[in-house]
Design a protein around this motif. Structure first.
Motif, mmCIF file in Angstrom:
data_model
loop_
_atom_site.group_PDB
_atom_site.id
_atom_site.type_symbol
_atom_site.label_atom_id
_atom_site.label_comp_id
_atom_site.label_asym_id
_atom_site.label_seq_id
_atom_site.Cartn_x
_atom_site.Cartn_y
_atom_site.Cartn_z
ATOM 1 N N UNK A 138 -6.664 6.639 -4.678
ATOM 2 C CA UNK A 138 -5.575 6.957 -3.755
ATOM 3 C C UNK A 138 -4.324 7.416 -4.505
ATOM 4 N N UNK A 139 -4.147 6.962 -5.741
ATOM 5 C CA UNK A 139 -2.998 7.387 -6.535
ATOM 6 C C UNK A 139 -3.235 8.746 -7.181
ATOM 7 N N UNK A 140 -4.507 9.023 -7.479
ATOM 8 C CA UNK A 140 -4.841 10.261 -8.195
ATOM 9 C C UNK A 140 -5.023 11.433 -7.244
ATOM 10 N N UNK A 141 -5.612 11.181 -6.065
ATOM 11 C CA UNK A 141 -6.010 12.263 -5.162
ATOM 12 C C UNK A 141 -5.309 12.095 -3.807
ATOM 13 N N UNK A 185 0.841 -1.205 0.000
ATOM 14 C CA UNK A 185 0.000 0.000 0.000
ATOM 15 C C UNK A 185 0.872 1.248 0.000
ATOM 16 N N UNK A 186 1.941 1.255 0.791
ATOM 17 C CA UNK A 186 2.862 2.400 0.813
ATOM 18 C C UNK A 186 3.477 2.622 -0.563
ATOM 19 N N UNK A 187 3.780 1.530 -1.269
ATOM 20 C CA UNK A 187 4.331 1.659 -2.618
ATOM 21 C C UNK A 187 3.323 2.330 -3.547
ATOM 22 N N UNK A 188 2.074 1.886 -3.474
ATOM 23 C CA UNK A 188 1.021 2.484 -4.310
ATOM 24 C C UNK A 188 0.899 3.978 -4.021
ATOM 25 N N UNK A 189 0.861 4.322 -2.737
ATOM 26 C CA UNK A 189 0.676 5.725 -2.361
ATOM 27 C C UNK A 189 1.900 6.566 -2.749
ATOM 28 N N UNK A 190 3.092 5.996 -2.607
ATOM 29 C CA UNK A 190 4.311 6.735 -2.977
ATOM 30 C C UNK A 190 4.377 6.976 -4.474
ATOM 31 N N UNK A 191 4.057 5.957 -5.244
ATOM 32 C CA UNK A 191 4.046 6.115 -6.705
ATOM 33 C C UNK A 191 2.999 7.146 -7.104
ATOM 34 N N UNK A 192 1.832 7.079 -6.452
ATOM 35 C CA UNK A 192 0.779 8.051 -6.754
ATOM 36 C C UNK A 192 1.226 9.471 -6.483
ATOM 37 N N UNK A 193 1.899 9.687 -5.343
ATOM 38 C CA UNK A 193 2.369 11.038 -5.010
ATOM 39 C C UNK A 193 3.389 11.533 -6.029
#
Length: 301
Positions: free
Chosen positions: A135-138, A69-77
């Protein structure tokens, strides 16, 4: 320290509640309400909504696959920061990569839910993937997902604002980060003890004798098969020599016939020449006779 200071906060209790199996949520919440009856905390606990299946799966993912999940959120940011300067082609590539990442993590979430006794339907999986995409977009959606306190899935087009508060168990959840679940302890291995068996040696001997007898039988069969195969080879070798001898005789006879054929061809050529010469002499004699006959006719007139 006072009893009130030691009392758990609503956020702490909510974190525990939303980390439970989905089927246990309502009964556990009601037990907490009863435990804190007569207090403001009981009223707030009663207001906590049971999460939808998709929201529970995302909350489960946050607690048990925190690194993913942290990876997804970091990539999204990182993508949100870089998006403004990207070309249309780069954005298309980015969108494709984002879909691949969220699809992969959704697959992980489905497997995780199955391990916790819940089968995820295709419709629920789509809502999970839409929540991860949001979560990746916003950024606010990312914070909501990381809280582990979702009660409803998220979805965004990337243009309109998302009502994040409506998807959270309580307002103060935004910015909260759920704790990673402790890894499941492996069940203790049973202790193994060697128990002496007085009949073991005798059984082992009997088994070895049976194995030797079976091996002897197999060896005898193999030898018999080898002898049969050897005899067949010898028979075919003899037959091959005979056939080769016949072939050699036929070749010798063929050579003789070819030589005779050549002699006949030569004699045929000579005979044809003699025939042609005889034919020419015949035609000359016939012509001479015709001339003599005409002369006789003329002399008789």
């Amino acid at each position: 320290m006072s009893e009130e200071a030691d009392a758990p906060s609503l956020l702490d209790l909510a974190e525990d509640l939303y980390g439970l199996p989905l089927g246990e949520f309502t009964a556990s919440r009601d037990a907490l309400v009863k435990q804190h009856r007569g207090s403001a905390l009981a009223r707030d606990l009663k207001a906590l909504r049971k999460p939808t299946t998709a929201a529970w799966v995302v909350d489960l993912l946050v607690r048990h696959e925190t690194e993913q999940v942290e990876q997804v959120l970091s990539v999204g940011a990182a993508l949100r920061e870089a998006q403004a300067s990207m070309s249309a082609d780069e954005l298309r590539t980015l969108t494709k990569q984002r879909r691949q990442l969220t699809a992969a993590v959704t697959t992980t979430a489905r497997g995780l839910a199955r391990e916790h006794g819940l089968r995820v339907t295709e419709a629920v999986a789509e809502q999970v993937q839409a929540t991860l995409t949001a979560a990746m977009v916003d950024a606010d959606c990312a914070r909501a997902v990381r809280s582990g306190l979702l009660v409803a899935p998220l979805e965004t087009t990337g243009v309109d604002d998302v009502d994040v508060a409506a998807a959270l168990a309580l307002p103060q959840a935004l910015g909260f980060e759920a704790r990673a679940a402790a890894p499941a302890e492996a069940p203790p291995r049973p202790e193994l003890h060697v128990v002496p068996d007085p009949e073991a040696q005798e059984r082992a001997r009997a088994e070895a004798e049976e194995a030797l007898e079976a091996a002897d039988e197999e060896l005898a069969r193999a030898r018999e098969a080898r002898e049969e195969a050897g005899a067949r080879v010898e028979e075919l070798e003899a037959r091959g020599l005979q056939v080769q001898s016949e072939i050699d005789e036929l070749r010798r006879r063929l050579a003789e016939l070819e030589s005779t054929s050549e002699d006949v061809d030569d004699e045929l050529g000579e005979a044809e020449d003699e025939r042609d010469e005889a034919q020419a002499a015949l035609e000359e004699a016939e012509a001479e006779r015709d001339r003599a006959a005409r002369a006789l006719t003329q002399a008789s007139r």
